[in-house]
Design a protein around this motif. Sequence first.
Motif, PDB file in Angstrom:
ATOM      1  N   ASP A 262       0.806  -1.222   0.000  1.00 11.70           N
ATOM      2  CA  ASP A 262       0.000   0.000   0.000  1.00 11.70           C
ATOM      3  C   ASP A 262       0.841   1.276   0.000  1.00 11.70           C
ATOM      4  N   ASP A 264       2.662   2.753   2.264  1.00 13.09           N
ATOM      5  CA  ASP A 264       2.547   3.658   3.405  1.00 13.09           C
ATOM      6  C   ASP A 264       3.803   3.703   4.266  1.00 13.09           C
ATOM      7  N   ASP A 271       2.581  -4.820   8.681  1.00 10.28           N
ATOM      8  CA  ASP A 271       1.420  -3.961   8.409  1.00 10.28           C
ATOM      9  C   ASP A 271       0.128  -4.732   8.687  1.00 10.28           C
ATOM     10  N   ASN A 272      -0.639  -4.247   9.664  1.00  2.37           N
ATOM     11  CA  ASN A 272      -1.911  -4.896   9.986  1.00  2.37           C
ATOM     12  C   ASN A 272      -2.981  -4.638   8.928  1.00  2.37           C
ATOM     13  N   CYS A 273      -2.719  -3.655   8.058  1.00  3.75           N
ATOM     14  CA  CYS A 273      -3.637  -3.338   6.957  1.00  3.75           C
ATOM     15  C   CYS A 273      -2.789  -3.201   5.685  1.00  3.75           C
ATOM     16  N   GLY A 278      -1.831   3.435   5.579  1.00  3.41           N
ATOM     17  CA  GLY A 278      -2.146   3.870   6.938  1.00  3.41           C
ATOM     18  C   GLY A 278      -0.969   4.565   7.589  1.00  3.41           C
ATOM     19  N   CYS A 285      -2.305   0.877   9.639  1.00  4.61           N
ATOM     20  CA  CYS A 285      -3.753   0.988   9.422  1.00  4.61           C
ATOM     21  C   CYS A 285      -4.170   2.471   9.378  1.00  4.61           C
ATOM     22  N   ASP A 287      -6.543   5.970   9.858  1.00  5.33           N
ATOM     23  CA  ASP A 287      -7.314   6.626  10.922  1.00  5.33           C
ATOM     24  C   ASP A 287      -7.971   7.849  10.280  1.00  5.33           C
ATOM     25  N   ALA A 294      -7.378   3.284  15.122  1.00  6.40           N
ATOM     26  CA  ALA A 294      -7.425   2.753  13.760  1.00  6.40           C
ATOM     27  C   ALA A 294      -8.864   2.503  13.339  1.00  6.40           C
ATOM     28  N   ASP A 295      -9.144   2.770  12.061  1.00  7.02           N
ATOM     29  CA  ASP A 295     -10.517   2.652  11.561  1.00  7.02           C
ATOM     30  C   ASP A 295     -11.127   1.285  11.856  1.00  7.02           C
ATOM     31  N   GLY A 296     -10.302   0.246  11.771  1.00  6.71           N
ATOM     32  CA  GLY A 296     -10.821  -1.102  12.018  1.00  6.71           C
ATOM     33  C   GLY A 296     -11.285  -1.306  13.448  1.00  6.71           C
ATOM     34  N   ASP A 297     -10.762  -0.502  14.367  1.00  7.38           N
ATOM     35  CA  ASP A 297     -11.150  -0.608  15.779  1.00  7.38           C
ATOM     36  C   ASP A 297     -12.038   0.548  16.205  1.00  7.38           C
TER      37      ASP A 297
END
Length: 465
Positions: A262, A264, A271-273, A278, A285, A287, A294-297
Amino acid sequence: MKNLSRLFFVAVLVASFSASNAQDKNNPWAISIGANAVDYYPVGEDTPQGDYFDEYFNVDDHWNILPSLSTISVSRYLSDGFTFTATGSLNKIEKFGSNVDATTGAETTNSVDDLSYYGLDGRVSYSLMEVINSKVIEPYVGVGGGYTWLDDSGAGTLNGTLGFNIWAGEQVGLNLQSTYKHAFENSTRKHFQHSVGITFKFGGTDTDGDGIYDQDDACPEEAGLEIFNGCPDSDNDGIQDSKDDCPNTAGLAEFNGCPDTDGDGVVDKDDNCPTVAGLKTLAGCPDADGDGVADGDDKCPGEAGPAANNGCPWPDTDGDGILDKDDKCPSEAGTAANNGCPEVKPTEEVMKTLNEYARTILFQSGKASFQKSTDQVLQAMTAILKEYPNADFSIEGHTDSQGPASSNQALSERRANAVRDYLISNGIAAERLTSTGFGESNPIANNKTAAGRKENRRVEVKLKN
């Protein structure tokens, strides 16, 4: 039989030369096979021989050529461009210079009976390939010596050589060579020997079969690339496996060979995403609302909020400006001073009751100490004040007009302060209470009568704004 014995002797000597040096370079060995020509003419002697290099290329009149395999050489690379070569050769001599007719001046080939020719020579040669900066043509010069037999006679020779290898590949080439042999016995005579042949190089070891010899291969047991000295690059990302943190996945040099899908700045493995750009602080990730969650959380990814509330803003249900998490009365508007609860002020009725109690406080005559019967009154006042924890009060002391005014002033202050001290000692916050003495200055009845003076000797409680 005699000629076969000589040829066998030559073969044995060539074989012995071939084992005389230890291996120290890729393909250090070479073997050449071909044909040779012997020319006795251009060697600087009188007739039947001629001047040096005279008619050097007169093949028809002077060269003795045996049209078959007649030369074999074995070479061993030494170092720094130097090579040792052992050569065995045979030929038949039918032409030995030329004769000139004294009358006519005609020149004819000087023919001799078929003389057997055998040679065993050794030389050290120096390659000029690097000098001319070529990968194909390899000129060389050499010097050495040997022994040559001409029919039944033999003599030692001192040799000088000029030759070329024309390489068709790394291991196969065409060899062209000319050697001057200076004989030390007239029975053999000095002469030129030319040869042409095919050369095969061998002896290099390539354990992993990657085309890079073990000697130059940093990873000799693992097939690799020349650019990495024989070490592999499994993912073909231009970073050899030993320096690649992700050797099986193509990546970027700036991340030691790991990918960043990605873009980033966080490598995929960390990278978790990995497919969405991110932040490094959030392990790659995104935000969207910039609240550090993070958006996922984030349960409210479009609205900033604290991590403690899963990324959502704290609510203020009653709209009093105090967040529900800090509001002790979240459904009822209040004040910050009262932790979000409404400020409850005592009513006029409550204040009337409070002052009815206050006026019944009895002190020892001329003192600020309470009479015993007053304790219940003070307890009742304390209970009322505790019902309004956010209200502040002023305790006021008053006297009648008997006695000096200054004494009355001091007595009123002590009595007001005594009430305040009692209330504080029974749980009312000190900062909520003040005490003031007014002496005889604020009578509420006639000081000329006993009943009036009794009313004037009092304590009053006032609600402070």
